[in-house]
Write an enzyme that holds these catalytic residues in place. Structure first.
Site, PDB file in Angstrom:
ATOM      1  N   SER A  27      -9.804  -8.187  -6.529  1.00 23.51           N
ATOM      2  CA  SER A  27     -10.224  -6.895  -7.150  1.00 23.51           C
ATOM      3  C   SER A  27      -9.354  -6.555  -8.368  1.00 23.51           C
ATOM      4  O   SER A  27      -8.290  -7.053  -8.565  1.00 23.51           O
ATOM      5  CB  SER A  27     -10.194  -6.118  -5.962  1.00 23.51           C
ATOM      6  OG  SER A  27      -8.603  -5.844  -5.796  1.00 23.51           O
ATOM      7  N   LYS A  28      -9.602  -5.607  -9.027  1.00 21.61           N
ATOM      8  CA  LYS A  28      -8.952  -4.955 -10.075  1.00 21.61           C
ATOM      9  C   LYS A  28      -7.612  -4.527  -9.475  1.00 21.61           C
ATOM     10  O   LYS A  28      -6.672  -4.452 -10.481  1.00 21.61           O
ATOM     11  CB  LYS A  28      -9.790  -3.821 -10.518  1.00 21.61           C
ATOM     12  CG  LYS A  28     -11.195  -3.850 -10.994  1.00 21.61           C
ATOM     13  CD  LYS A  28     -11.905  -2.826 -11.436  1.00 21.61           C
ATOM     14  CE  LYS A  28     -13.459  -3.173 -11.443  1.00 21.61           C
ATOM     15  NZ  LYS A  28     -14.197  -4.269 -12.111  1.00 21.61           N
ATOM     16  N   ARG A  29      -7.620  -4.227  -8.344  1.00 26.94           N
ATOM     17  CA  ARG A  29      -6.242  -3.503  -7.626  1.00 26.94           C
ATOM     18  C   ARG A  29      -5.146  -4.748  -7.811  1.00 26.94           C
ATOM     19  O   ARG A  29      -4.185  -4.466  -7.715  1.00 26.94           O
ATOM     20  CB  ARG A  29      -6.404  -3.053  -6.545  1.00 26.94           C
ATOM     21  CG  ARG A  29      -7.495  -1.832  -6.623  1.00 26.94           C
ATOM     22  CD  ARG A  29      -6.694  -0.704  -5.668  1.00 26.94           C
ATOM     23  NE  ARG A  29      -6.030  -1.364  -4.490  1.00 26.94           N
ATOM     24  CZ  ARG A  29      -4.788  -0.565  -4.026  1.00 26.94           C
ATOM     25  NH1 ARG A  29      -4.354   0.106  -4.702  1.00 26.94           N
ATOM     26  NH2 ARG A  29      -4.084  -1.220  -3.107  1.00 26.94           N
TER      27      ARG A  29
END
Length: 505
Positions: free
Chosen positions: A259-261
């Site tokens: 994920s982008k996180r």
RNA sequence: GCCCCCAUCGUCUAGUGGCCUAGGAUACCGGCUUUUCAUGCCGGCGACAGGGGUUCGAAUCCCCUUGGGGGUGCCA
């Protein structure tokens, strides 16, 4: 059996991203398989933008996704910028169409206005979680009339329209997973139209797939539970059911979601952010050939121990029959190995083109390198073989593109190569300087011959001479082979750098 | 909680009842090549989640357990 489209009509597939940012690597794999199937079957690959959530829309992301697809070499036949017979290809421009079908469902009694507020549903969900461990929407009995729904809307309330889910098990026929039966009691009346008047994903997707005559739906396995909803809707609307294929999902090496996180988390720890979006890999200096080849092998295999494939070869070999059911983990080490290999198998002009693209999108490269002549960059690539990604090229040859006075000498390199043994390295440079200044043939071959002769004359290993030169001109112990390096730098700059290095003692 | 999907070396995978003392790739370890950094080449280590069946025979078929993943939104 669920009726499916016959295989006599031309195959049509689509990729339908929502514009929330760059193309995610998982999305890239989904596009790739759709694209491969279309090319393999001589069918059509459609690109459709699912922009029905105004709150999540990210500025410019459509352009970014298009650019990522182009970089990967996955071109669409119908969609944004191209148009096509089934447009528009932005869902936000198709609201009239959805409304027409919504009316049809309302009139035929397949849909109804649901009057609960979001707060009411939230409360029901909360108690449901606590008591039975889950919540399922219960259809009001009787359902609100159209007049009641319209009246509520006229009063300014945000009213949704729900679909009357039939009370029967639904069997989804999936060419990867087989037949999957979903029990009726798990299914509920889902929302077709949101309070803001936009269609939900389910509704827009079913209508568009039918209108765009999509025959095969390849999507991530996270959509499997949506499929019974779509199948029921298709039946109510009199649409054919496409062939479904739910692809296994891609995870990080540790099993977590990519994920982008992950990027923010790594940054917070002071680590380099991992590549998550296609664009990240582009900026990180990977070749699309390698990336595409690598992700094609995540969940698919051509068999016969084959791995290194061009896109064309993959098209020729691709078949859904060989797509697996198991989720895969994204191993960056293996990608790196693929990229290293691809850098040696693409043609020099192609590699140069890729390097130029990297220089254009990566903000951290020496600016002089962006303006460098084609022939110079071609030479750099020729002498920098063995790199894994383009940043390795910068690391190895970037010093050629900084001003002579900007060379910084690496402490460890200076100590080990120049200062050690009472300045042995410096002494070598001092001796070499006049001879180099006299050298007429400054080609790589000329420099090499000169250095060889010097070595045999003094009866020393080439390293004794090459290393001091390397540190003097590059500041580090890393560079292309010494004769190529000096030839590329040119006589004047070489001399200048050696003199400057000597002055720094 | 309920429903659904999945399960071969650390990782990606080949394998669809006998060709399997399980193949390839990557990673790792060792060696070779090398003026630096790399690359490259050779060799090695390493897996059928566990338990029951079915069968002359099971990584391959069935069941259970365990583990992993997904869904359970007016997100897509």
């Amino acid at each position: 059996m669920v009726p499916t489209t016959t295989n006599t009509e031309p195959l049509r597939v689509r990729f339908a991203p929502s514009p929330t940012g760059y193309l995610h690597i998982g999305g890239a794999r989904t596009v790739l398989f759709n694209w491969l199937l279309a090319r393999r079957a001589g069918g059509t690959f459609i690109l459709r933008i699912e922009d029905t959530d105004q709150t999540r829309h990210v500025e410019d992301s459509v352009q970014k996704i298009l650019e990522d697809l182009r970089w990967l070499g996955l071109h669409w036949d119908e969609g944004p910028e191209l148009g096509g017979p089934c447009g528009p290809y932005f869902q936000s421009e198709r609201l009239d169409t959805y409304n027409r079908y919504l009316q049809q469902l309302l009139e035929s009694g397949h849909a109804y206005y649901a009057l609960e507020t979001q707060e009411q549903l939230q409360a029901l969900r909360a108690t449901g979680e606590r008591t039975t461990g889950g919540f399922r929407y219960r259809r009001p009995d009787p359902v609100p009339t159209v007049e009641e729904g319209l009246a509520a809307r006229a009063a300014g309330r945000q009213i949704v329209v729900r679909f009357k889910m039939p009370e029967e098990d639904i069997v989804v026929s999936d060419i990867i997973l087989g037949e999957v039966r979903l029990p009726a009691e798990q299914l509920e009346d889902f929302v077709l139209q949101k309070g803001d008047g936009f269609p939900t994903y389910h509704f827009a997707c079913v209508v568009d797939d039918a209108l765009m005559r999509v025959t095969h739906v390849l999507r991530g396995q996270e959509h499997l539970m949506n499929t019974p909803k779509h199948v029921a809707l298709q039946r109510a609307l009199g649409f054919p059911t496409p062939v479904y294929a739910h692809l296994p999902v891609i995870f990080n090496l540790d099993g977590s979601k990519m994920s982008k996180r992950d990027k923010e988390k790594a940054l917070a720890r002071g680590e380099a952010p991992p590549e998550i979006d296609v664009h990240d890999f582009r900026v990180a200096g990977y070749l699309p050939e390698a990336l595409v080849n690598f992700i094609s092998l995540l969940g698919w295999s051509p068999g016969e121990d084959r791995e290194k494939l061009t896109l064309d070869e993959t098209v020729a070999l691709f078949s859904i029959d060989r797509v697996g059911k198991t989720n895969a983990r994204f191993d960056r080490e293996k990608l790196l190995a693929f990229n290293t290999d691809w850098a040696t198998r693409v043609t020099p002009p192609r590699l140069l083109e890729a390097l130029r693209d990297f220089l254009a999108v990566n903000p951290d490269v020496p600016s002089a390198m962006r303006e460098a002549a084609e022939e110079t960059l071609a030479e750099v690539l020729r002498v920098c073989t063995g790199f894994r990604t383009f940043p390795d090229v910068i690391r190895k040859a970037g010093f050629l593109f900084v001003p002579d006075e900007a060379i910084v000498y690496d402490d460890k390199a200076v100590k080990k190569v120049l200062a050690k043994n009472e300045g042995e390295g410096y002494a070598v440079l001092r001796k070499l300087l006049p001879a180099l200044a006299d050298l007429a043939d400054w080609s790589a071959a000329g420099v090499e011959a000169f250095l060889q002769h010097t070595c045999s004359d003094r009866n020393v290993q080439l390293g004794k001479i090459a290393q001091p030169l390397r540190v003097a001109v590059s500041g580090t112990t890393i560079s292309p082979s010494i004769h190529e390096t000096l030839a590329l730098l040119g006589k004047a700059r070489t001399i200048t750098r050696i003199e400057r290095c000597l002055q720094s003692v």
